[in-house]
Write a protein that holds these residues in place. Sequence first.
Motif, mmCIF file in Angstrom:
data_model
loop_
_atom_site.group_PDB
_atom_site.id
_atom_site.type_symbol
_atom_site.label_atom_id
_atom_site.label_comp_id
_atom_site.label_asym_id
_atom_site.label_seq_id
_atom_site.Cartn_x
_atom_site.Cartn_y
_atom_site.Cartn_z
ATOM 1 N N LEU A 194 34.469 54.913 40.381
ATOM 2 C CA LEU A 194 35.903 54.638 40.472
ATOM 3 C C LEU A 194 36.165 53.252 41.052
ATOM 4 C CD1 LEU A 194 37.205 58.106 41.732
ATOM 5 C CD2 LEU A 194 37.439 57.137 39.434
ATOM 6 N N ARG A 195 35.379 52.855 42.036
ATOM 7 C CA ARG A 195 35.552 51.534 42.636
ATOM 8 C C ARG A 195 35.238 50.432 41.625
ATOM 9 N NH1 ARG A 195 36.247 49.333 47.523
ATOM 10 N NH2 ARG A 195 35.416 47.261 47.885
ATOM 11 N N HIS A 196 34.153 50.619 40.881
ATOM 12 C CA HIS A 196 33.777 49.635 39.853
ATOM 13 C C HIS A 196 34.862 49.522 38.786
ATOM 14 C CE1 HIS A 196 31.226 47.374 37.076
ATOM 15 N NE2 HIS A 196 31.597 48.220 36.131
ATOM 16 N N LEU A 197 35.405 50.669 38.391
ATOM 17 C CA LEU A 197 36.452 50.679 37.367
ATOM 18 C C LEU A 197 37.717 49.990 37.878
ATOM 19 C CD1 LEU A 197 36.973 51.755 34.494
ATOM 20 C CD2 LEU A 197 37.926 53.828 35.536
ATOM 21 N N ALA A 198 38.084 50.277 39.136
ATOM 22 C CA ALA A 198 39.278 49.656 39.715
ATOM 23 C C ALA A 198 39.116 48.143 39.828
ATOM 24 C CB ALA A 198 39.562 50.263 41.093
ATOM 25 N N LEU A 199 37.939 47.701 40.264
ATOM 26 C CA LEU A 199 37.691 46.260 40.389
ATOM 27 C C LEU A 199 37.681 45.586 39.019
ATOM 28 C CD1 LEU A 199 34.948 46.192 43.182
ATOM 29 C CD2 LEU A 199 37.285 45.297 43.348
ATOM 30 N N ALA A 200 37.169 46.289 38.018
ATOM 31 C CA ALA A 200 37.116 45.719 36.660
ATOM 32 C C ALA A 200 38.511 45.473 36.109
ATOM 33 C CB ALA A 200 36.337 46.649 35.732
ATOM 34 N N HIS A 201 39.485 46.291 36.510
ATOM 35 C CA HIS A 201 40.839 46.172 35.954
ATOM 36 C C HIS A 201 41.838 45.531 36.913
ATOM 37 C CE1 HIS A 201 40.293 48.461 32.187
ATOM 38 N NE2 HIS A 201 39.330 49.052 32.863
ATOM 39 N N PHE A 202 41.506 45.485 38.224
ATOM 40 C CA PHE A 202 42.450 44.932 39.191
ATOM 41 C C PHE A 202 41.801 43.946 40.160
ATOM 42 C CE2 PHE A 202 44.179 49.032 37.912
ATOM 43 C CZ PHE A 202 45.491 48.700 37.614
ATOM 44 N N GLY A 203 40.519 43.706 40.028
ATOM 45 C CA GLY A 203 39.802 42.821 40.932
ATOM 46 C C GLY A 203 39.959 41.347 40.591
ATOM 47 N N THR A 204 39.179 40.520 41.256
ATOM 48 C CA THR A 204 39.283 39.063 41.134
ATOM 49 C C THR A 204 39.156 38.569 39.699
ATOM 50 O OG1 THR A 204 38.431 38.761 43.376
ATOM 51 C CG2 THR A 204 38.304 36.866 41.901
ATOM 52 N N GLU A 205 38.153 39.039 38.976
ATOM 53 C CA GLU A 205 37.935 38.554 37.608
ATOM 54 C C GLU A 205 39.080 38.949 36.685
ATOM 55 O OE1 GLU A 205 35.670 36.341 36.783
ATOM 56 O OE2 GLU A 205 35.148 36.413 38.916
ATOM 57 N N ALA A 206 39.575 40.189 36.854
ATOM 58 C CA ALA A 206 40.709 40.643 36.039
ATOM 59 C C ALA A 206 41.954 39.810 36.339
ATOM 60 C CB ALA A 206 40.984 42.119 36.304
ATOM 61 N N LEU A 207 42.146 39.469 37.603
ATOM 62 C CA LEU A 207 43.296 38.640 37.997
ATOM 63 C C LEU A 207 43.187 37.245 37.391
ATOM 64 C CD1 LEU A 207 43.425 39.825 41.694
ATOM 65 C CD2 LEU A 207 45.322 40.053 40.077
ATOM 66 N N LYS A 208 41.991 36.686 37.423
ATOM 67 C CA LYS A 208 41.769 35.359 36.845
ATOM 68 C C LYS A 208 41.967 35.370 35.328
ATOM 69 C CE LYS A 208 38.269 33.627 40.114
ATOM 70 N NZ LYS A 208 36.837 33.240 40.231
ATOM 71 N N ASP A 209 41.539 36.473 34.690
ATOM 72 C CA ASP A 209 41.528 36.541 33.232
ATOM 73 C C ASP A 209 42.878 36.877 32.600
ATOM 74 O OD1 ASP A 209 38.864 35.932 33.254
ATOM 75 O OD2 ASP A 209 38.169 37.998 33.013
ATOM 76 N N GLY A 210 43.899 37.053 33.385
ATOM 77 C CA GLY A 210 45.196 37.300 32.770
ATOM 78 C C GLY A 210 46.167 38.131 33.572
ATOM 79 N N LEU A 211 45.651 38.920 34.522
ATOM 80 C CA LEU A 211 46.545 39.780 35.296
ATOM 81 C C LEU A 211 47.492 38.958 36.169
ATOM 82 C CD1 LEU A 211 46.915 42.819 35.402
ATOM 83 C CD2 LEU A 211 45.403 42.901 37.399
ATOM 84 N N LEU A 212 47.003 37.839 36.697
ATOM 85 C CA LEU A 212 47.847 36.954 37.501
ATOM 86 C C LEU A 212 49.020 36.419 36.681
ATOM 87 C CD1 LEU A 212 48.671 35.117 39.846
ATOM 88 C CD2 LEU A 212 46.791 33.598 39.252
ATOM 89 N N SER A 213 48.762 35.955 35.473
ATOM 90 C CA SER A 213 49.843 35.403 34.646
ATOM 91 C C SER A 213 50.826 36.495 34.210
ATOM 92 C CB SER A 213 49.263 34.693 33.412
ATOM 93 O OG SER A 213 48.553 35.598 32.588
ATOM 94 N N LYS A 214 50.302 37.710 33.948
ATOM 95 C CA LYS A 214 51.185 38.826 33.599
ATOM 96 C C LYS A 214 52.084 39.187 34.780
ATOM 97 C CE LYS A 214 48.099 40.934 30.173
ATOM 98 N NZ LYS A 214 47.228 42.106 29.872
ATOM 99 N N ALA A 215 51.503 39.139 35.978
ATOM 100 C CA ALA A 215 52.288 39.420 37.192
ATOM 101 C C ALA A 215 53.395 38.385 37.356
ATOM 102 C CB ALA A 215 51.372 39.431 38.415
ATOM 103 N N GLU A 216 53.062 37.122 37.124
ATOM 104 C CA GLU A 216 54.058 36.059 37.252
ATOM 105 C C GLU A 216 55.193 36.239 36.248
ATOM 106 O OE1 GLU A 216 54.398 31.168 37.472
ATOM 107 O OE2 GLU A 216 52.462 32.111 37.007
ATOM 108 N N ASP A 217 54.842 36.613 35.016
ATOM 109 C CA ASP A 217 55.880 36.842 33.989
ATOM 110 C C ASP A 217 56.808 37.980 34.409
ATOM 111 O OD1 ASP A 217 54.825 34.845 32.431
ATOM 112 O OD2 ASP A 217 53.671 36.198 31.131
#
Length: 477
Positions: free
Chosen positions: A133-156
């Motif tokens: 569960l931790r690996h899955l959460a980090l894969a979708h909400f962790g640093t790499e996910a944030l860099k890869d597009g989650l940050l820009s989606k949050a900003e929008d």
Amino acid sequence: MYWSVWLCVVSLFIASITHWVYKWRNPKCNGKLPPGSMGFPIIGETIQFFIPSKSLDVSSFIKKRMKKYGPLFCTNLAGRPMVVSSDPDFNYYIFQQEGKLVELWYMDSFARLVDLDSTSQSIVATGYVHKYLRHLALAHFGTEALKDGLLSKAEDMIRTRLHDWSKLPALEFKTCVSSMIFDFTATSLFNYDFKMKGAHFSEKFTNIIHALISIPLNIPGTTFHKCLKNQKEAIKLIRDVLKEKKASPKSLKGDFLDQMIDDMKIEKFLTDDFIVYVVFGLLLASFETISSTLTLAMKFLTENPLVMQELIEEHEAILKNRENPNSGISWKEYKSMTFTHQVINEALRLASVAPGILRRAIKDIQVNGYTIPAGWTIMVVPAALQLNPDTYVDPLTFNPWRWKDMGVGVAAKNFIPFGGGSRSCAGAEFTKVLMATFFHVLVTNYRLTKIKGGQIARTPALTFGNGLHINISKKHG
């Protein structure tokens, strides 16, 4: 003869009650229990624990007992024998003993909301399931996910919401930001379409939060009973989405829920019920923590113009140094927000959203000459650490500058907004990114004015009385 029999029966009854009360007040222990009181039979000290206090400070229940008994004391809450700790060294040690001396545990109210009995709690606490569960959460909400597009989606998302809010004469900030965080998190978890399904589900989740800090009595008229009704609707929403996705595999787009559905082929513990309650638990854990902390930060920003001014200067400098003024926030820019991170840390320190972090003793634990029996719950109280005047000067004062020279060692044991050890929150960076992005869009485009409200109370969770009513207006020029 008749009276002799009744006298004997009454005597036996009184003796058995006396013995039962004695055993309640003096639990079995292979050593010496920490000082404290088990309170009344069955209810323990639960009523005193839930008495609200109109302050950011440590709850009066904890504070009074810390003063009387010291940093470790025993009590009983909702029928559970418990040791409450405000000892930073012991807390740090306990967090490092995950799976050895302690295991993850939840209060009965939370366990019932997420359908966890004692066996299920132990399953969730096992190393393999936790790692998955931790690996899955980090894969979708962790640093790499944030860099890869989650940050820009949050900003929008934040730009859209702030634009909508700026058209209103006033808004109750906690309600609005809760809706925003819920919609964004739910969309990231299972492609939730809040425009189609309506925004009312965030309100239901806010109501459910009240059950986490209530006595788990499912009786009509009680807080817990009302919250269970909201919980059933929320669970149905997630279950319906799960059924839709499983019925049409071609619709899977790789979100958190999609990944769990795909993993059902190889992981036996991934049943429909397990998946539904994991998603439900993640929604509960994410949006309430972020929205409460952000609301507290907004309250302090409206009351501290010097903090607001430095925050504005930092973010305007980022805009000036940006090659393309129309581009979104980059990861490098986010990491450069020194003062912003100080503001976030200070808001997290003061908020102490979680009344306590729970673990259950797997074995007897020896500490400072005392014994914590196996099976007992240990409650670590973040507020007792983060509002300690021996660690933080004027602990109830909002002072982001205090983090400028804060030693790493001090923070490691006295600042635990995301827990500690291997169970520390996988969404820590996600939380900070959402807050930093919100500040960036807000202070570079809008003006913030407090209208009324924002009275703080701990019940023992952080609440805001009649709410924080503010005006957000667009900057001109």
